[in-house]
Design a protein around this motif. Sequence first.
Motif, short mmCIF file in Angstrom:
data_model
loop_
_atom_site.label_atom_id
_atom_site.label_comp_id
_atom_site.label_asym_id
_atom_site.label_seq_id
_atom_site.Cartn_x
_atom_site.Cartn_y
_atom_site.Cartn_z
N ALA A 76 21.62 -6.80 -15.74
CA ALA A 76 22.27 -8.10 -15.90
C ALA A 76 22.30 -8.86 -14.59
N ALA A 79 18.86 -10.12 -13.86
CA ALA A 79 18.50 -11.24 -14.73
C ALA A 79 19.16 -12.54 -14.28
N ALA A 80 20.38 -12.42 -13.74
CA ALA A 80 21.14 -13.61 -13.35
C ALA A 80 20.85 -14.06 -11.91
N ASP A 82 18.47 -15.44 -10.39
CA ASP A 82 17.80 -16.72 -10.15
C ASP A 82 18.54 -17.90 -10.79
N ALA A 83 19.74 -17.67 -11.31
CA ALA A 83 20.51 -18.75 -11.93
C ALA A 83 20.81 -19.83 -10.89
N GLU A 88 25.00 -21.06 -15.88
CA GLU A 88 23.79 -20.31 -16.17
C GLU A 88 23.93 -18.86 -15.74
N TYR A 89 24.57 -18.65 -14.59
CA TYR A 89 24.78 -17.30 -14.07
C TYR A 89 25.60 -16.47 -15.07
N THR A 90 26.71 -17.02 -15.53
CA THR A 90 27.59 -16.29 -16.44
C THR A 90 26.95 -16.13 -17.81
N ASN A 91 26.28 -17.17 -18.30
CA ASN A 91 25.55 -17.07 -19.57
C ASN A 91 24.55 -15.93 -19.54
N THR A 92 23.82 -15.83 -18.44
CA THR A 92 22.79 -14.79 -18.34
C THR A 92 23.42 -13.40 -18.25
N GLY A 95 24.92 -12.71 -21.75
CA GLY A 95 23.84 -12.60 -22.73
C GLY A 95 23.06 -11.31 -22.58
N THR A 96 22.85 -10.88 -21.35
CA THR A 96 22.12 -9.63 -21.12
C THR A 96 22.96 -8.42 -21.53
#
Length: 214
Positions: A76, A79-80, A82-83, A88-92, A95-96
Amino acid sequence: MATTGRASREAGKATRQALLRAAAEVFAEHGEAASVAQICRRADAFPNQVTYYFGSKEQLFVEVACAGILRAGRRAEEAAADATTVREYTNTLVGTLLGPCGRDVELFTTAMLLVSRRTDLRPHITDTLRTLHERGEQALMATLVRTGWELRAGIDVEARAFWSAIFGLAVQKAATGSDFGYRLQDAVAVIFTNLQIPERVLDRPLEYAPQEAR
């Protein structure tokens, strides 16, 4: 004699790793209810080897679950990485953890409940949670430095709050199955509420760090 002993130790390590790999696959498919026989068939091993290397199926399950959640946390964060905004950081992250890594999160919540009956296994869970929280603190601190956003509580508390929310959502999802009412946006909203991230901060570029962002 030394060569024979070394070969025996290497064979033992290989068997243990084979059992761990097989158990990870079988537990992912069948959960805690998976049998030792199923795991041994997958690993081409014998039931007494589970007892020899792990003590019990429950101990094997906890070890697999702990390794899985640590991998999920790393995945996770990667994945985050490059937010470009906090949103976007928290969504990623969410979401992951609830998407591709959702099964790992679910198995770890099961392991946490299991140790209420097997307190001898509690140290492994406690150590894993400590590692998750420490990594969470580091990741959150890196985000704070990039935004200038200040938390309402200590960073250690916020890291625990994040994981507590993730585990709570995972339990609800496992319990309700297809009736789970949260979309990703809803799940992220729960995290935002727990962390009390101000709306004005969510879409601010992460490289921007004004002093007034609180």
